[in-house]
Design a protein around this motif. Structure first.
Motif, PDB file in Angstrom:
ATOM      1  N   VAL A  49     -11.511   8.146  19.795  1.00  0.00           N
ATOM      2  CA  VAL A  49     -10.375   8.097  18.728  1.00  0.00           C
ATOM      3  C   VAL A  49     -10.300   9.290  17.742  1.00  0.00           C
ATOM      4  O   VAL A  49     -11.503   9.710  16.995  1.00  0.00           O
ATOM      5  CB  VAL A  49     -10.641   6.623  18.194  1.00  0.00           C
ATOM      6  N   SER A  50      -9.266   9.903  17.583  1.00  0.00           N
ATOM      7  CA  SER A  50      -9.185  10.758  16.694  1.00  0.00           C
ATOM      8  C   SER A  50      -8.867  10.058  15.482  1.00  0.00           C
ATOM      9  O   SER A  50      -9.217  10.586  14.455  1.00  0.00           O
ATOM     10  CB  SER A  50      -8.002  11.835  17.242  1.00  0.00           C
ATOM     11  N   LEU A  51      -7.723   9.405  15.390  1.00  0.00           N
ATOM     12  CA  LEU A  51      -7.434   9.022  14.197  1.00  0.00           C
ATOM     13  C   LEU A  51      -6.770   7.474  14.498  1.00  0.00           C
ATOM     14  O   LEU A  51      -5.901   7.171  15.465  1.00  0.00           O
ATOM     15  CB  LEU A  51      -6.222   9.822  13.768  1.00  0.00           C
ATOM     16  N   MET A  52      -7.107   6.306  13.696  1.00  0.00           N
ATOM     17  CA  MET A  52      -6.500   4.999  13.754  1.00  0.00           C
ATOM     18  C   MET A  52      -5.565   4.800  12.551  1.00  0.00           C
ATOM     19  O   MET A  52      -6.302   4.852  11.519  1.00  0.00           O
ATOM     20  CB  MET A  52      -7.794   4.201  14.140  1.00  0.00           C
ATOM     21  N   SER A  53      -4.430   4.584  12.579  1.00  0.00           N
ATOM     22  CA  SER A  53      -3.537   4.437  11.713  1.00  0.00           C
ATOM     23  C   SER A  53      -2.898   3.021  11.701  1.00  0.00           C
ATOM     24  O   SER A  53      -2.673   2.374  12.508  1.00  0.00           O
ATOM     25  CB  SER A  53      -2.412   5.277  11.693  1.00  0.00           C
ATOM     26  N   PHE A  54      -2.702   2.554  10.334  1.00  0.00           N
ATOM     27  CA  PHE A  54      -2.062   1.120  10.183  1.00  0.00           C
ATOM     28  C   PHE A  54      -0.937   1.284   9.268  1.00  0.00           C
ATOM     29  O   PHE A  54      -1.026   2.110   8.296  1.00  0.00           O
ATOM     30  CB  PHE A  54      -3.167   0.354   9.497  1.00  0.00           C
ATOM     31  N   TRP A  55       0.010   0.634   9.693  1.00  0.00           N
ATOM     32  CA  TRP A  55       1.230   0.587   8.927  1.00  0.00           C
ATOM     33  C   TRP A  55       1.681  -0.835   8.474  1.00  0.00           C
ATOM     34  O   TRP A  55       1.788  -1.615   9.347  1.00  0.00           O
ATOM     35  CB  TRP A  55       2.408   1.288   9.443  1.00  0.00           C
ATOM     36  N   TYR A  56       1.575  -1.188   7.267  1.00  0.00           N
ATOM     37  CA  TYR A  56       1.831  -2.638   7.210  1.00  0.00           C
ATOM     38  C   TYR A  56       2.925  -2.954   6.142  1.00  0.00           C
ATOM     39  O   TYR A  56       3.248  -4.093   5.680  1.00  0.00           O
ATOM     40  CB  TYR A  56       0.620  -3.555   6.565  1.00  0.00           C
ATOM     41  N   SER A  57       3.328  -1.951   5.332  1.00  0.00           N
ATOM     42  CA  SER A  57       4.533  -1.968   4.538  1.00  0.00           C
ATOM     43  C   SER A  57       5.372  -0.927   4.532  1.00  0.00           C
ATOM     44  O   SER A  57       4.806   0.187   4.778  1.00  0.00           O
ATOM     45  CB  SER A  57       4.234  -2.361   3.124  1.00  0.00           C
ATOM     46  N   GLY A  58       6.595  -1.056   4.395  1.00  0.00           N
ATOM     47  CA  GLY A  58       7.462   0.171   4.511  1.00  0.00           C
ATOM     48  C   GLY A  58       7.273   0.828   5.823  1.00  0.00           C
ATOM     49  O   GLY A  58       6.789   1.937   5.831  1.00  0.00           O
ATOM     50  N   LEU A  59       7.480   0.203   6.863  1.00  0.00           N
ATOM     51  CA  LEU A  59       7.068   0.384   8.277  1.00  0.00           C
ATOM     52  C   LEU A  59       8.088   1.954   8.653  1.00  0.00           C
ATOM     53  O   LEU A  59       9.405   1.753   8.336  1.00  0.00           O
ATOM     54  CB  LEU A  59       7.258  -0.626   9.376  1.00  0.00           C
ATOM     55  N   PRO A  60       7.811   2.807   9.382  1.00  0.00           N
ATOM     56  CA  PRO A  60       8.684   3.814   9.826  1.00  0.00           C
ATOM     57  C   PRO A  60       9.710   3.207  10.912  1.00  0.00           C
ATOM     58  O   PRO A  60       9.306   2.421  11.464  1.00  0.00           O
ATOM     59  CB  PRO A  60       7.878   4.846  10.234  1.00  0.00           C
ATOM     60  N   SER A  61      10.936   3.729  10.638  1.00  0.00           N
ATOM     61  CA  SER A  61      11.946   3.328  11.402  1.00  0.00           C
ATOM     62  C   SER A  61      11.923   3.414  12.812  1.00  0.00           C
ATOM     63  O   SER A  61      12.445   2.958  13.813  1.00  0.00           O
ATOM     64  CB  SER A  61      13.052   3.750  11.099  1.00  0.00           C
ATOM     65  N   GLN A  62      11.134   4.597  13.152  1.00  0.00           N
ATOM     66  CA  GLN A  62      10.824   4.914  14.834  1.00  0.00           C
ATOM     67  C   GLN A  62      10.077   3.745  15.286  1.00  0.00           C
ATOM     68  O   GLN A  62       9.945   3.721  16.459  1.00  0.00           O
ATOM     69  CB  GLN A  62      10.488   6.289  15.122  1.00  0.00           C
ATOM     70  N   TYR A  63       9.411   3.047  14.609  1.00  0.00           N
ATOM     71  CA  TYR A  63       8.436   1.997  15.361  1.00  0.00           C
ATOM     72  C   TYR A  63       9.402   0.530  14.912  1.00  0.00           C
ATOM     73  O   TYR A  63       9.678   0.255  13.869  1.00  0.00           O
ATOM     74  CB  TYR A  63       7.283   1.884  14.985  1.00  0.00           C
ATOM     75  N   GLY A  64       9.095  -0.383  15.984  1.00  0.00           N
ATOM     76  CA  GLY A  64       9.870  -1.813  15.544  1.00  0.00           C
ATOM     77  C   GLY A  64       9.325  -2.756  17.008  1.00  0.00           C
ATOM     78  O   GLY A  64       8.416  -2.357  17.593  1.00  0.00           O
TER      79      GLY A  64
END
Lengths: 256, 770
Positions: B201-216
């Motif tokens: 693993v190079s980087l593990m990222s979490f998004w849990y608020s203000g999610l970027p629009s390219q993901y859904g």
């Protein structure tokens, strides 16, 4: 499917340690439990008790002061009288197949009502025994599922008069609609000279639902869904059920 | 659609107006060795007391007036580079290669790279493998997912589960991505380990608020795992030997240093210990998992990068020859990035995912059960830096096809051939536009819009149910026939106000749609999970999420303080009706009930990231509730994963250049569970009485771990370290579950029995690289 849950449960219990803990459980006003099954046999009975404390031993309060009536759609009313310890019985009387029966129970201020229909009887075609190599045996019950309708069953087995039931055997005709079904009942110990009695209960859907939920609740383990009370068809806030079963019985004596 | 275009044009216009009199300095920050982009690296201008961060592709942009500047490029774990730059009349491009600090002079800090660092460029939390190197492990497996749960907002199932609960969301509401491909069951060995081998693993990222629009596509959060893609300069090996697993990775450089490939494998060998046992029955049990990963890149030109990645892993358990279960994931990504010019980047992606399980030797019989899910996806994104550092536009879209195989029963018998539940297909399409802009010197705005379209496709047998949930009708749809459509517009907005370098105040809103639903029968992370597409009765899950945050960062003290207030509303949540039968049930939809949810909470984080002594304290106070009209008349009840308190303390101290000691302590409120309120007798059985859902709590969870790492002296290319970890130092018996069992001596009495899975577990691991 419980087998899968069972094995996973075994894996977990083998790899874990366990100890007894004390859990504080609330103890509110406990509801009444009504157990009633209408059958094609001459005497009908109803059992009523109050549910008890979780940690309590087997000492539930019997309800002996209820008025219990069964009424059919023609207006015929059968009054059940207290036999003992919350057990109410009718006089000899036979319920009609296809007829709807309403149960009314009056206790103190409360009235509990429920209805059920007695299904037709499904005959057992054959009961036989197959002895396996490992000396266990299959008691096999063969019957025909009627075509073009949903059917629900419960099976019970007796050996020398003792009920052989570690769990509830309930089934629906999902995979054998309109076909011949052979139900295999496995026994680890069986001996020549034994008297085997098999009962085939043809039950309505709501009774099936109650039994299958009851079966799941009993076998439970937290691996099943969230714990719950089996869904009662009784209106008025009681637990339990008012069900129906047309019973056919077959006896087999094991001979050399 | 026309709305999107209007908004896009509007953004372009604003940008054009604001980009004047400045010259642009831009470039990409990469790892000197691997050439991997470094996201969230810091670019700092001392003269202006101003800085920016690189984006997820390592790209950065600054607008400067003419003059000479000293620019500092830094990233945690890398040597800082300072560069003197003269800005004159033209756009300057400066690509930077940062060198990884070697262990000899290392000051690697454990740091959750955070949300909105200095600019509004990134949101969420991320970890790199280097950051967690010295933290304690469980049986030698340093699990990034588990370490992530030591930060705010991310919580975890009990011991024996890798279910991640992010801000009150269910584990199926997280989109787990390996590179860009979805992973459906991210756990091994009944949840003890995550499927992500930390070494790759190079980087593990979490998004849990203000999610970027390219993901859904999921209703709670996104977890993305970026694989290491190898180093282009030389062949190399790395690996580790632990008590329960062994890992080996091979690094293959491509000719002319134009790329590299990293192939890695891991296998657990618990079953080899079993082989040493005398007991024949135990010896023949099989319990193992393995995984293989491959990730690489190839740069045919300075403007193009081709990236591939793949994950394949399986678990197998065979128990007393009676019961075998075998499950696994496959996730593959093929990606082509093309840089048209310094401002315009195109990303084209193809992904494939598969999840399946098989149950064999069911009761020693030949009966087998199999189920699975496949997914294929095409995604296209464009990143346009219109006015670097001030205005960025991203847009694109994608199509995703899923095929659900709910299950089949295979019997090797003539009389009963078994049966197959009809497969279901669904198509999910989306377009998005998203923009980040500086609207005032101290204000940053990110605004995005995503449009989702869901189509359920034939061929399938679709059942409709009457009010008693009995099958009313069966409709056979032909291949390609659209039998159910849903669509929705998901806005995402974030506003940041930064009065000074140290303070940052922000607010965000996002809407999320989810068209796949997990129906799992167990409290354990079992692989018998069943995924379902939306249909007429299973409506898409919708989440509206608001958050308000404040962040204080002091470079002088090396301290960071952050707090965030959040609120979420969830619609069309799925649960089971009482007594639901979901296993191999073709009428699964008749077994479900639908309701709503709400989550609210506040997070605190205090972190020290510099010096010999580093660490953080994270605390969350939250409430997660559900309400279903068919469960106790719609009364709000706590969700199982409702954690009132969740506290973690992580401390790390470098005693000596070679010795590091690290410790973590975590505490959280026990799960909400349903306990009986009494008992009664029916059909000759003693039965438990229940009067509310999730009205009780299992005992609170807490655990203390310690890790000690010794870094050996670097010998030529050979690098190694030794890690001693003690998991659960004070042997806390954390509750896995509580069962109510009949007392063996008195069958009329029930006892509450607590099951706990882990006690104190010490482990030794040796890691090497050459």
């Amino acid at each position: 499917m419980h087998n899968i849950k069972y094995y996973i449960f075994v894996i977990i219990t083998l790899t874990s340690c366990k100890d007894k803990i004390q859990v504080a459980l609330q103890n509110d006003e406990q509801p009444i439990v009504i157990e009633g099954l209408l059958t094609n046999e001459p005497i009908q009975s109803i059992d009523i008790h109050r549910s008890g404390d979780f940690y309590e031993l087997d000492a539930y309060e019997a309800i002996n002061d209820a008025t219990v009536q069964i009424k059919d759609s023609t207006g015929l009313t059968i009054l059940l009288t207290l036999d003992q310890n919350g057990h109410y019985e009718s006089v000899a009387w036979t319920a009609q197949i296809g007829q709807e029966y309403n149960l009314t129970i009056q206790h103190k201020e409360e009235t509990y009502t429920a209805k059920t229909i007695l299904p037709k009887q499904i005959k057992i075609k054959e009961v036989d025994v197959k002895i396996n190599n490992d000396s266990s045996a299959y008691i096999r019950c063969k019957f025909e599922d009627p075509i073009g309708e949903q059917n629900f069953y419960r099976l019970r087995f007796y050996r020398n008069g003792d009920i052989q039931e570690s769990r509830l055997y309930v089934l629906r005709d999902l995979n054998f609609e309109g076909k011949t079904k052979i139900y295999n009942f496995k026994r680890e110990a069986i001996a020549y000279g034994d008297t085997i009695v098999v009962e085939l209960w043809h039950i309505p859907k709501h009774t099936y639902t109650y039994y299958s939920q009851l079966k799941e609740v009993i076998e439970q383990g937290l691996l099943s869904s969230v714990p719950y009370n089996p869904e009662s068809n009784i209106k008025g806030g009681a637990l339990g059920y008012w069900g129906a079963a047309s019973i056919d019985r077959d006896t087999l004596i094991l001979k050399l | 659609m026309s709305n999107i275009l209007t908004i896009a044009c509007f953004f372009v216009l604003i940008a054009r107006l604001s980009a004047q009199d400045f010259q642009v300095l831009s470039g990409q920050i990469v790892d000197a060795k691997t050439q991997e982009p470094i996201p969230f690296a810091n670019i700092w201008l001392d003269k202006l007391q101003k800085g920016v961060s690189s984006d997820i592709e390592g790209m950065y942009h600054l607008e400067l007036v003419k003059g000479e500047y000293s620019v500092q490029y830094s990233y945690v774990g890398y040597a800082t580079i300072e560069q003197l730059i003269k800005i004159d009349t033209s756009h300057q491009v400066l690509n930077i290669q940062l060198e990884l600090l070697s262990n000899e002079v290392d000051e690697i800090v454990v740091e959750a790279k955070d949300d909105l660092s200095k600019e509004a460029s990134s949101i969420g939390t991320s970890f790199s493998a280097a950051e967690i190197k010295n933290l304690p492990s469980l049986m030698g497996e340093k699990d990034m997912l588990k370490i992530a749960t030591l930060t705010n907002g991310i919580s975890m199932a009990n011991d024996g589960g890798t279910g991640l609960f992010i801000r009150g969301g269910n584990s199926d509401q997280n989109l787990v991505l390996f590179d860009e491909a979805t992973v459906y069951s991210p756990s091994h060995a009944l949840g003890f380990f995550s499927i992500f081998n930390t070494d790759i693993v190079s980087l593990m990222s979490f998004w849990y608020s203000g999610l970027p629009s390219q993901y859904g596509g999921r209703a709670s959060a996104i977890l993305q795992v970026d694989p290491k893609r190898g180093e282009s300069d030389q062949f190399g090996f790395s690996g580790s030997l632990g008590l329960i697993t062994a890992k080996l990775a091979i690094n293959i450089p491509l000719p002319k240093k134009k790329g590299a490939l990293l192939i890695s494998g891991r296998r657990s060998y618990l079953d080899l210990y079993l082989k040493m046992l005398k007991d024949e029955e135990l010896r023949n049990n099989e319990v193992y998992f393995y995984d293989l990963t491959l990730a690489g890149y190839y740069q045919p030109s300075s403007k193009d990068v081709l990236k591939i990645s793949g994950y394949y892993g399986r678990d197998r358990v065979l128990f007393f020859e009676n019961f075998g279960i075998d499950w696994g994931n496959l996730a593959a990504t093929l990606q082509w990035n093309h840089l048209f010019n310094d401002q315009f980047l195109s990303k084209t992606m193809l992904t494939y995912s598969n999840f399946d399980y098989k149950i064999e030797r069911f009761n020693k019989s030949n009966t087998r059960i199999a189920a699975g899910l496949q997914e294929g996806q095409f995604k296209q994104e464009f990143h346009y830096q219109i006015a670097p550092d001030k205005y960025e536009l991203k847009f694109g879209g994608g199509v995703l096809f899923r095929r659900f195989e709910p299950g089949k029963l295979i019997k090797n018998s003539d009389t009963n051939p078994g049966f197959t539940i009809a497969a279901k297909q669904a198509l999910e399409s989306n377009v998005f536009v998203s923009s980040r802009m500086q609207i005032q010197p101290k204000f940053n705005l990110r605004i995005g819009l995503r449009y989702n379209l869901f189509n359920a496709l034939g061929p399938t047998d679709y059942y409709t149910f009457d009010e008693y949930l009995e099958v009313e009708d069966t409709i056979a749809y032909k291949a390609g026939k659209v039998y159910q459509t849903y669509h929705g517009l998901a806005p995402r907005v974030g506003l940041w106000y930064q009065p000074t370098e140290e303070h940052n105040v922000y607010g965000m809103y996002s809407r999320l749609y989810q068209y796949v639903h997990l129906v799992s029968s167990a409290t354990v992370g079992l692989p018998t999970d069943l995924w379902l597409p939306s249909s007429q009765s299973v409506r898409p899950q919708i989440t509206d999420e608001w958050s308000l945050g404040y962040k204080f960062m002091s470079d002088k003290w090396g301290l960071e303080l952050k707090t965030e207030l959040y609120f979420k509303l969830l619609q069309n949540q799925v649960d089971y009706k009482n007594g639901a039968n979901i296993f191999l049930n073709p009428y699964i939809e008749s077994q479900l009930v639908y309701g709503k949810g709400r989550v609210y909470g506040v997070d605190f984080l205090l972190k020290k990231a510099q010096g010999k002594f580093t660490g953080w304290l994270a605390y969350t106070l939250a409430k997660t509730e559900r309400s279903f009209p068919k469960i106790y008349e719609g009364k709000w009840f706590p969700a199982t994963q409702d954690r009132t308190h969740d506290l973690s303390i992580v401390l790390q101290y470098k005693i000596h250049p070679r010795w590091t000691i690290a410790t973590t302590w975590t505490y959280r409120t026990g799960d909400a569970v349903t306990y009986p309120s009494g008992s009664y007798k029916i059909d000759g059985h003693r039965v438990l009485l229940f009067s509310e859902r999730n009205g009780h709590r299992i005992p609170d969870y807490h655990r203390w771990d310690i890790g000690l790492t010794y870094d050996f002296k670097l010998k030529k290319r050979f690098q190694s370290d030794f890690n001693l970890s003690i998991y659960n130092v004070y042997a806390r018996r954390n509750t896995f579950m509580v069962l109510f069992e009949e007392n063996k001596n008195n069958p009329n009495q029930f006892d509450a029995v607590r099951y706990s899975l882990t006690t104190i577990i010490p482990s030794l691991t040796w890691n090497f690289k050459f």
